[in-house]
Design a protein around this motif. Structure first.
Motif, PDB file in Angstrom:
ATOM      1  N   THR A  93       0.705  -1.226  -0.080  1.00 46.87           N
ATOM      2  CA  THR A  93       0.078  -0.026   0.055  1.00 46.87           C
ATOM      3  C   THR A  93       0.845   1.124  -0.059  1.00 46.87           C
ATOM      4  O   THR A  93       0.328   2.362  -0.496  1.00 46.87           O
ATOM      5  CB  THR A  93      -0.964   0.308   1.248  1.00 46.87           C
ATOM      6  N   ALA A 132      -6.542  -1.265   7.695  1.00 47.53           N
ATOM      7  CA  ALA A 132      -6.258  -2.261   6.884  1.00 47.53           C
ATOM      8  C   ALA A 132      -5.350  -3.374   7.417  1.00 47.53           C
ATOM      9  O   ALA A 132      -5.251  -4.541   7.354  1.00 47.53           O
ATOM     10  CB  ALA A 132      -5.383  -1.565   5.941  1.00 47.53           C
ATOM     11  N   LYS A 176      -7.791  -5.802   9.287  1.00 45.02           N
ATOM     12  CA  LYS A 176      -8.076  -6.773   8.379  1.00 45.02           C
ATOM     13  C   LYS A 176      -7.106  -7.784   8.200  1.00 45.02           C
ATOM     14  O   LYS A 176      -7.412  -9.129   7.974  1.00 45.02           O
ATOM     15  CB  LYS A 176      -8.348  -6.176   7.149  1.00 45.02           C
ATOM     16  N   GLU A 177      -5.891  -7.265   7.870  1.00 43.28           N
ATOM     17  CA  GLU A 177      -4.569  -8.365   7.592  1.00 43.28           C
ATOM     18  C   GLU A 177      -4.562  -9.419   8.901  1.00 43.28           C
ATOM     19  O   GLU A 177      -4.375 -10.602   8.491  1.00 43.28           O
ATOM     20  CB  GLU A 177      -3.451  -7.651   7.432  1.00 43.28           C
TER      21      GLU A 177
END
Length: 221
Positions: free
Chosen positions: A25, A34, A37-38
């Motif tokens: 990113t 993010a 989420k990972e």
């Protein structure tokens, strides 16, 4: 029901996930959401460990340093003269920063979260004082080389090709066209924005020579 063991969520695990995402990113696209989420957790779980993004960047830089220390310690040559030892250390710093997209931006301006920096810093300063620098001059010499390397890599990663996508970089033809009325500035583009490895080495040689000429006292001082 059989419970599946999971790795506990801690600062190091979060930082490692963030460094993995960084290459996908870039720094601007990196967010706690993010990363959560990972890691397959809810974003609020990360705030238990990091109050804000800067705190996360501090931990990411510290994790980068830990990894760097492991490799560079194995490469140390104790009997190397200070110019070669300093040059090798700064090459190693650049090499590690380039392992991560926007790595130099993440690393610069952060505050390490543990004492990982202390042993290598002591070794660098001992190497310089053993080479004829006073303690104060050794500190200034190391900071000068370190600052050159960080600044060079920030520019390299900002202006050079994307190391992940292997594309992009400064359009030198368009730059030269814009600067047609300024021939020296136009021609400088080839030196400044091509072959970053060779450019780093030329600048490094100048920095190390300047450090020796202006900051060092005398052999054995």
């Amino acid at each position: 029901m059989v419970k599946v063991a999971t790795t506990p969520l801690d600062r190091t695990r979060v930082a490692r996930a963030a460094l993995k995402l960084l290459n996908e990113t870039g720094l601007e696209g990196l967010s706690l959401r993010a990363i959560a989420k990972e890691l397959d957790v809810k974003a609020p779980a990360l705030y238990w460990h990091f109050k804000d993004k800067q705190a996360l960047l501090d931990e990411m830089a510290t994790e980068m340093l830990r990894r760097m220390n492991e490799e560079l310690a194995a490469d140390e040559q104790p009997d190397t003269e200070w110019p070669d030892a300093l040059s090798a250390a700064l090459r190693g710093l650049r090499r590690h920063l380039l392992m991560y997209r926007d790595g130099a931006k993440v690393y610069s301006g952060t505050r390490f979260t543990d004492m990982s920096y202390a042993a290598p810093m002591e070794a660098h300063l001992r190497m310089l004082t053993g080479g004829g620098f006073t303690p104060g001059a050794a500190a200034r010499a190391w900071l000068t080389g370190y600052s050159y390397t960080i600044g060079y890599v920030i520019e390299e990663q900002s202006m050079g090709p994307d190391p992940v996508k292997e594309e992009g970089g400064y359009d030198l033809a368009a730059r030269a066209e814009r600067l047609a009325a300024y021939p020296l500035a136009a021609a400088a583009g080839d030196e400044m924005f091509r072959d970053y490895d060779a450019g780093f080495e030329k600048g490094l040689a100048a920095v190390v020579a300047g450090i020796g000429a202006t900051m060092r006292d005398a052999p054995g001082a």
